[in-house]
Design a protein around this motif. Sequence first.
Motif, PDB file in Angstrom:
ATOM      1  N   GLN A 185       0.520 -15.509   5.193  1.00 21.79           N
ATOM      2  CA  GLN A 185       1.857 -15.990   5.551  1.00 21.79           C
ATOM      3  C   GLN A 185       2.824 -14.870   5.210  1.00 21.79           C
ATOM      4  O   GLN A 185       3.329 -14.788   4.091  1.00 21.79           O
ATOM      5  N   PRO A 186       3.061 -13.961   6.170  1.00 17.17           N
ATOM      6  CA  PRO A 186       3.792 -12.727   5.853  1.00 17.17           C
ATOM      7  C   PRO A 186       5.189 -12.906   5.265  1.00 17.17           C
ATOM      8  O   PRO A 186       5.587 -12.135   4.402  1.00 17.17           O
ATOM      9  N   ARG A 187       5.941 -13.919   5.722  1.00 12.54           N
ATOM     10  CA  ARG A 187       7.294 -14.085   5.159  1.00 12.54           C
ATOM     11  C   ARG A 187       7.210 -14.402   3.671  1.00 12.54           C
ATOM     12  O   ARG A 187       7.925 -13.816   2.860  1.00 12.54           O
ATOM     13  N   LEU A 188       6.332 -15.313   3.308  1.00 14.87           N
ATOM     14  CA  LEU A 188       6.145 -15.648   1.902  1.00 14.87           C
ATOM     15  C   LEU A 188       5.447 -14.503   1.164  1.00 14.87           C
ATOM     16  O   LEU A 188       5.812 -14.161   0.033  1.00 14.87           O
ATOM     17  N   GLY A 189       4.451 -13.900   1.800  1.00 12.80           N
ATOM     18  CA  GLY A 189       3.740 -12.773   1.184  1.00 12.80           C
ATOM     19  C   GLY A 189       4.665 -11.610   0.883  1.00 12.80           C
ATOM     20  O   GLY A 189       4.549 -10.969  -0.163  1.00 12.80           O
ATOM     21  N   PHE A 190       5.593 -11.330   1.791  1.00 15.24           N
ATOM     22  CA  PHE A 190       6.532 -10.224   1.566  1.00 15.24           C
ATOM     23  C   PHE A 190       7.440 -10.529   0.379  1.00 15.24           C
ATOM     24  O   PHE A 190       7.670  -9.669  -0.474  1.00 15.24           O
ATOM     25  N   ALA A 191       7.933 -11.775   0.315  1.00 12.89           N
ATOM     26  CA  ALA A 191       8.790 -12.163  -0.809  1.00 12.89           C
ATOM     27  C   ALA A 191       8.009 -12.117  -2.124  1.00 12.89           C
ATOM     28  O   ALA A 191       8.535 -11.671  -3.158  1.00 12.89           O
ATOM     29  N   LEU A 192       6.762 -12.551  -2.085  1.00  6.27           N
ATOM     30  CA  LEU A 192       5.943 -12.554  -3.292  1.00  6.27           C
ATOM     31  C   LEU A 192       5.649 -11.132  -3.772  1.00  6.27           C
ATOM     32  O   LEU A 192       5.732 -10.839  -4.968  1.00  6.27           O
ATOM     33  N   GLN A 193       5.344 -10.225  -2.854  1.00  9.84           N
ATOM     34  CA  GLN A 193       5.093  -8.843  -3.276  1.00  9.84           C
ATOM     35  C   GLN A 193       6.375  -8.211  -3.814  1.00  9.84           C
ATOM     36  O   GLN A 193       6.323  -7.413  -4.737  1.00  9.84           O
ATOM     37  N   ALA A 194       7.528  -8.582  -3.251  1.00  4.50           N
ATOM     38  CA  ALA A 194       8.806  -8.051  -3.754  1.00  4.50           C
ATOM     39  C   ALA A 194       9.083  -8.566  -5.166  1.00  4.50           C
ATOM     40  O   ALA A 194       9.556  -7.812  -6.026  1.00  4.50           O
ATOM     41  N   LEU A 195       8.794  -9.845  -5.406  1.00  2.50           N
ATOM     42  CA  LEU A 195       8.947 -10.383  -6.759  1.00  2.50           C
ATOM     43  C   LEU A 195       8.014  -9.655  -7.720  1.00  2.50           C
ATOM     44  O   LEU A 195       8.412  -9.288  -8.828  1.00  2.50           O
ATOM     45  N   ALA A 211       0.810  -1.230   0.000  1.00  2.01           N
ATOM     46  CA  ALA A 211       0.000   0.000   0.000  1.00  2.01           C
ATOM     47  C   ALA A 211       0.836   1.269   0.000  1.00  2.01           C
ATOM     48  O   ALA A 211       0.351   2.327  -0.407  1.00  2.01           O
ATOM     49  N   GLY A 212       2.090   1.175   0.428  1.00  2.00           N
ATOM     50  CA  GLY A 212       2.931   2.366   0.479  1.00  2.00           C
ATOM     51  C   GLY A 212       4.184   2.260  -0.357  1.00  2.00           C
ATOM     52  O   GLY A 212       5.023   3.160  -0.351  1.00  2.00           O
ATOM     53  N   GLY A 213       4.331   1.167  -1.081  1.00  4.58           N
ATOM     54  CA  GLY A 213       5.529   0.947  -1.882  1.00  4.58           C
ATOM     55  C   GLY A 213       5.411   1.524  -3.283  1.00  4.58           C
ATOM     56  O   GLY A 213       4.616   2.432  -3.548  1.00  4.58           O
ATOM     57  N   ARG A 214       6.195   0.973  -4.170  1.00  2.41           N
ATOM     58  CA  ARG A 214       6.277   1.502  -5.537  1.00  2.41           C
ATOM     59  C   ARG A 214       4.939   1.443  -6.268  1.00  2.41           C
ATOM     60  O   ARG A 214       4.616   2.316  -7.062  1.00  2.41           O
ATOM     61  N   ARG A 215       4.142   0.404  -6.002  1.00  2.00           N
ATOM     62  CA  ARG A 215       2.826   0.316  -6.641  1.00  2.00           C
ATOM     63  C   ARG A 215       1.980   1.546  -6.320  1.00  2.00           C
ATOM     64  O   ARG A 215       1.230   2.027  -7.162  1.00  2.00           O
ATOM     65  N   LEU A 238       9.704 -15.277 -18.583  1.00  2.36           N
ATOM     66  CA  LEU A 238       9.359 -16.504 -17.862  1.00  2.36           C
ATOM     67  C   LEU A 238       8.973 -16.198 -16.419  1.00  2.36           C
ATOM     68  O   LEU A 238       7.988 -16.728 -15.894  1.00  2.36           O
ATOM     69  N   THR A 239       9.748 -15.342 -15.789  1.00  2.54           N
ATOM     70  CA  THR A 239       9.494 -15.006 -14.390  1.00  2.54           C
ATOM     71  C   THR A 239       8.193 -14.239 -14.248  1.00  2.54           C
ATOM     72  O   THR A 239       7.386 -14.510 -13.348  1.00  2.54           O
ATOM     73  N   LEU A 240       7.963 -13.282 -15.147  1.00  6.26           N
ATOM     74  CA  LEU A 240       6.721 -12.510 -15.114  1.00  6.26           C
ATOM     75  C   LEU A 240       5.509 -13.416 -15.296  1.00  6.26           C
ATOM     76  O   LEU A 240       4.539 -13.352 -14.530  1.00  6.26           O
ATOM     77  N   ALA A 241       5.554 -14.293 -16.300  1.00  6.84           N
ATOM     78  CA  ALA A 241       4.419 -15.189 -16.544  1.00  6.84           C
ATOM     79  C   ALA A 241       4.196 -16.107 -15.340  1.00  6.84           C
ATOM     80  O   ALA A 241       3.055 -16.315 -14.913  1.00  6.84           O
ATOM     81  N   GLY A 242       5.268 -16.635 -14.775  1.00 10.93           N
ATOM     82  CA  GLY A 242       5.139 -17.503 -13.604  1.00 10.93           C
ATOM     83  C   GLY A 242       4.532 -16.788 -12.415  1.00 10.93           C
ATOM     84  O   GLY A 242       3.673 -17.345 -11.708  1.00 10.93           O
ATOM     85  N   TYR A 243       4.935 -15.557 -12.193  1.00  8.28           N
ATOM     86  CA  TYR A 243       4.383 -14.773 -11.083  1.00  8.28           C
ATOM     87  C   TYR A 243       2.888 -14.549 -11.277  1.00  8.28           C
ATOM     88  O   TYR A 243       2.086 -14.782 -10.358  1.00  8.28           O
ATOM     89  N   TYR A 244       2.483 -14.107 -12.469  1.00  5.52           N
ATOM     90  CA  TYR A 244       1.070 -13.813 -12.683  1.00  5.52           C
ATOM     91  C   TYR A 244       0.221 -15.078 -12.770  1.00  5.52           C
ATOM     92  O   TYR A 244      -0.966 -15.048 -12.423  1.00  5.52           O
ATOM     93  N   ALA A 300       6.873  -6.607  -7.488  1.00  7.33           N
ATOM     94  CA  ALA A 300       7.414  -5.278  -7.756  1.00  7.33           C
ATOM     95  C   ALA A 300       8.589  -5.360  -8.728  1.00  7.33           C
ATOM     96  O   ALA A 300       8.734  -4.520  -9.626  1.00  7.33           O
ATOM     97  N   ALA A 301       9.414  -6.394  -8.595  1.00  9.51           N
ATOM     98  CA  ALA A 301      10.565  -6.543  -9.490  1.00  9.51           C
ATOM     99  C   ALA A 301      10.120  -6.804 -10.927  1.00  9.51           C
ATOM    100  O   ALA A 301      10.655  -6.200 -11.861  1.00  9.51           O
ATOM    101  N   VAL A 302       9.139  -7.693 -11.122  1.00  4.35           N
ATOM    102  CA  VAL A 302       8.724  -7.975 -12.494  1.00  4.35           C
ATOM    103  C   VAL A 302       7.956  -6.805 -13.091  1.00  4.35           C
ATOM    104  O   VAL A 302       7.902  -6.672 -14.317  1.00  4.35           O
ATOM    105  N   ARG A 303       7.395  -5.957 -12.244  1.00  2.00           N
ATOM    106  CA  ARG A 303       6.690  -4.768 -12.757  1.00  2.00           C
ATOM    107  C   ARG A 303       7.643  -3.618 -13.057  1.00  2.00           C
ATOM    108  O   ARG A 303       7.422  -2.861 -13.999  1.00  2.00           O
TER     109      ARG A 303
END
Length: 198
Positions: free
Chosen positions: A67-77, A37-41, A179-185, A79-82
């Motif tokens: 699951q915040p540890r996984l959720g944080f990593a997933l949101q970071a991924l 909510a407050g990051g790059r998005r 590949l990474t973008l498609a896998g994430y989405y 942001a990276a692919v975006r």
Amino acid sequence: MPPDIRPGDGMTGEPRLRRLSPTELDDGQRAVYDAVAGGRRARGPQVFPLVDDDGGLVGPFNAFLLQPRLGFALQALGAAVRYETALTDRAREIAILVTAVAADAAFEWYAHEALGRHVGLTADELTALRTGSFDALADETERVVAATVHALCVRGDLDDDEYRRATGALGEPGVFELLTLAGYYLTLALQLRVFRVS
């Protein structure tokens, strides 16, 4: 041909997750919430909301709090692919929209159709992506992006000709990004479907 998806398609039943309020989050959940909510998005164009009227995260992001540890990593991924790839804004949104159609992910289509329009995709181009008519895209690299992502989503692989075409247009680093973008989405599409997020 890919389905003609609309918000709410591809799912039946009521949402399975209660949307968490910012006031009930623990420290780990709060870190995920703040990153979304407050990051790059949040600093980019706001063509769809990240939070509802009560401040709860919308779309796939509420599930990240489970699951915040996984959720944080997933949101970071995410942001990276975006924001951290060499793909153009248009190519990125084309890839996400093709993924949304292939995965029947109505929320992804809703959110990224708005972003696609923001980065210059026309109504005709959006229709072409929705119907799998990738040759209607004027730019060769964008046609390659669309066809490559479609193959990845439908077959989970590229044949030799598709791989040569993709690396010729994007280089190997660009194919890795795609590949990474498609896998994430695709991951988000699965979560949206199972948790009945519309």
